[in-house]
Design a protein around this motif. Structure first.
Motif, mmCIF file in Angstrom:
data_model
loop_
_atom_site.group_PDB
_atom_site.id
_atom_site.type_symbol
_atom_site.label_atom_id
_atom_site.label_comp_id
_atom_site.label_asym_id
_atom_site.label_seq_id
_atom_site.Cartn_x
_atom_site.Cartn_y
_atom_site.Cartn_z
ATOM 1 N N VAL A 80 0.849 -1.190 0.000
ATOM 2 C CA VAL A 80 0.000 0.000 0.000
ATOM 3 C C VAL A 80 0.887 1.242 0.000
ATOM 4 C CG1 VAL A 80 -1.976 -1.052 1.163
ATOM 5 C CG2 VAL A 80 -0.170 -0.021 2.523
ATOM 6 N N ASP A 81 0.334 2.325 -0.541
ATOM 7 C CA ASP A 81 1.052 3.594 -0.440
ATOM 8 C C ASP A 81 0.438 4.389 0.721
ATOM 9 O OD1 ASP A 81 -1.359 4.474 -1.409
ATOM 10 O OD2 ASP A 81 -0.577 5.333 -3.265
ATOM 11 N N GLU A 82 0.903 5.603 0.892
ATOM 12 C CA GLU A 82 0.482 6.406 2.038
ATOM 13 C C GLU A 82 -1.013 6.708 2.024
ATOM 14 O OE1 GLU A 82 1.545 10.724 4.044
ATOM 15 O OE2 GLU A 82 2.970 9.821 2.655
ATOM 16 N N ASN A 83 -1.564 7.042 0.864
ATOM 17 C CA ASN A 83 -2.989 7.370 0.778
ATOM 18 C C ASN A 83 -3.873 6.152 1.026
ATOM 19 O OD1 ASN A 83 -2.428 10.052 0.210
ATOM 20 N ND2 ASN A 83 -2.302 9.688 -1.997
ATOM 21 N N GLN A 84 -3.474 5.004 0.486
ATOM 22 C CA GLN A 84 -4.241 3.788 0.722
ATOM 23 C C GLN A 84 -4.201 3.408 2.210
ATOM 24 O OE1 GLN A 84 -2.183 1.220 -1.991
ATOM 25 N NE2 GLN A 84 -3.707 1.492 -3.631
ATOM 26 N N LEU A 85 -3.043 3.613 2.844
ATOM 27 C CA LEU A 85 -2.924 3.315 4.266
ATOM 28 C C LEU A 85 -3.838 4.221 5.087
ATOM 29 C CD1 LEU A 85 -1.550 1.793 6.601
ATOM 30 C CD2 LEU A 85 0.196 3.582 6.592
ATOM 31 N N LYS A 86 -3.852 5.517 4.758
ATOM 32 C CA LYS A 86 -4.728 6.449 5.489
ATOM 33 C C LYS A 86 -6.196 6.052 5.335
ATOM 34 C CE LYS A 86 -1.922 10.628 5.459
ATOM 35 N NZ LYS A 86 -1.838 12.017 4.992
ATOM 36 N N ALA A 87 -6.590 5.639 4.123
ATOM 37 C CA ALA A 87 -7.980 5.232 3.900
ATOM 38 C C ALA A 87 -8.313 3.974 4.706
ATOM 39 C CB ALA A 87 -8.222 4.992 2.412
ATOM 40 N N ALA A 92 -10.841 1.420 9.550
ATOM 41 C CA ALA A 92 -10.651 0.625 10.768
ATOM 42 C C ALA A 92 -10.976 1.432 12.020
ATOM 43 C CB ALA A 92 -9.212 0.114 10.838
ATOM 44 N N ALA A 93 -10.685 2.732 12.002
ATOM 45 C CA ALA A 93 -10.952 3.576 13.173
ATOM 46 C C ALA A 93 -12.446 3.748 13.412
ATOM 47 C CB ALA A 93 -10.279 4.936 13.011
ATOM 48 N N SER A 94 -13.245 3.633 12.343
ATOM 49 C CA SER A 94 -14.690 3.809 12.494
ATOM 50 C C SER A 94 -15.379 2.550 12.996
ATOM 51 C CB SER A 94 -15.301 4.239 11.163
ATOM 52 O OG SER A 94 -15.157 3.191 10.207
ATOM 53 N N LYS A 95 -14.683 1.411 12.998
ATOM 54 C CA LYS A 95 -15.285 0.158 13.461
ATOM 55 C C LYS A 95 -15.400 0.171 14.982
ATOM 56 C CE LYS A 95 -13.561 -2.749 9.724
ATOM 57 N NZ LYS A 95 -12.696 -3.893 9.396
ATOM 58 N N ALA A 121 -1.807 7.315 11.773
ATOM 59 C CA ALA A 121 -2.762 6.483 12.509
ATOM 60 C C ALA A 121 -3.505 7.310 13.546
ATOM 61 C CB ALA A 121 -2.031 5.313 13.175
ATOM 62 N N LYS A 122 -2.796 8.162 14.257
ATOM 63 C CA LYS A 122 -3.448 9.016 15.254
ATOM 64 C C LYS A 122 -4.387 10.004 14.577
ATOM 65 C CE LYS A 122 -2.551 12.165 19.041
ATOM 66 N NZ LYS A 122 -1.560 12.936 19.777
ATOM 67 N N GLY A 123 -3.972 10.549 13.445
ATOM 68 C CA GLY A 123 -4.810 11.498 12.726
ATOM 69 C C GLY A 123 -6.096 10.885 12.198
ATOM 70 N N GLN A 124 -6.072 9.589 11.903
ATOM 71 C CA GLN A 124 -7.271 8.917 11.402
ATOM 72 C C GLN A 124 -8.150 8.394 12.537
ATOM 73 O OE1 GLN A 124 -8.167 9.063 8.269
ATOM 74 N NE2 GLN A 124 -6.276 10.143 7.803
ATOM 75 N N GLY A 125 -7.661 8.477 13.783
ATOM 76 C CA GLY A 125 -8.473 8.082 14.924
ATOM 77 C C GLY A 125 -8.137 6.726 15.511
ATOM 78 N N MET A 126 -7.031 6.141 15.135
ATOM 79 C CA MET A 126 -6.635 4.846 15.694
ATOM 80 C C MET A 126 -6.114 5.051 17.119
ATOM 81 S SD MET A 126 -7.160 2.437 13.447
ATOM 82 C CE MET A 126 -6.177 1.086 14.029
ATOM 83 N N VAL A 127 -6.591 4.233 18.042
ATOM 84 C CA VAL A 127 -6.127 4.341 19.415
ATOM 85 C C VAL A 127 -5.365 3.100 19.869
ATOM 86 C CG1 VAL A 127 -7.876 5.992 20.137
ATOM 87 C CG2 VAL A 127 -8.365 3.561 20.277
ATOM 88 N N HIS A 128 -5.506 1.999 19.159
ATOM 89 C CA HIS A 128 -4.817 0.754 19.516
ATOM 90 C C HIS A 128 -3.698 0.504 18.519
ATOM 91 C CE1 HIS A 128 -8.010 -0.058 22.339
ATOM 92 N NE2 HIS A 128 -8.901 0.105 21.383
#
Length: 137
Positions: A80-87, A92-95, A121-128
């Motif tokens: 994956v590239d950076e944009n695909q990873l952010k998406a 995953a953060a919304s689950k 990851a933090k910017g997208q809302g990942m906490v784990h």
């Protein structure tokens, strides 16, 4: 050492002056009398209870992100590239419950690459977020 002021002997006194000792002991007694009630004060806190049945029913597969020394990223064995990873991180953060992002970075990978992944990851809302390592080599 105290000296005798009068009398015919003129030698050292064998008596101890207890006045300073009594003064210090009274000050300590007063301090302990004031601080003892403060030490016994309790605050009741209602702690949350865990619900282990809620986590046992549904096993969440973690997201595995491998980072090579040249900075290439592989999310669950797909490049994956950076944009695909952010998406993917945003999805995953919304689950609910949120899966854990496990990062496997090569030990020669530059820190700035891992730092960028963590900030994304933090910017997208990942906490784990966790790091995977190997045993001693």
């Amino acid at each position: 050492m105290a000296m005798s002021t009068g009398g015919s002997s003129g030698g050292p006194m064998s008596e101890i002056n207890v006045t300073p000792l009594v003064d210090v002991m009274l000050v300590l007694l007063i301090i302990f009398m004031i601080t003892a009630p403060l030490a016994s004060h309790r605050i009741d806190v209602k702690l949350p209870t865990a619900n282990p049945k809620a986590t046992d029913d549904k096993h969440i597969e973690p997201m595995d992100l491998a980072v090579t020394p040249d900075g290439a990223m592989y999310l669950d064995d797909r490049e994956v590239d950076e944009n695909q990873l952010k998406a993917a991180l945003a999805v995953a953060a919304s689950k609910s419950p949120q899966p854990e992002l496990q990062i496997r970075a090569d030990k020669t990978t530059e820190y700035r690459v891992v730092k960028k992944i963590l900030s994304d990851a933090k910017g997208q809302g990942m906490v784990h977020v966790g790091f995977i390592t190997t045993g001693k080599e």
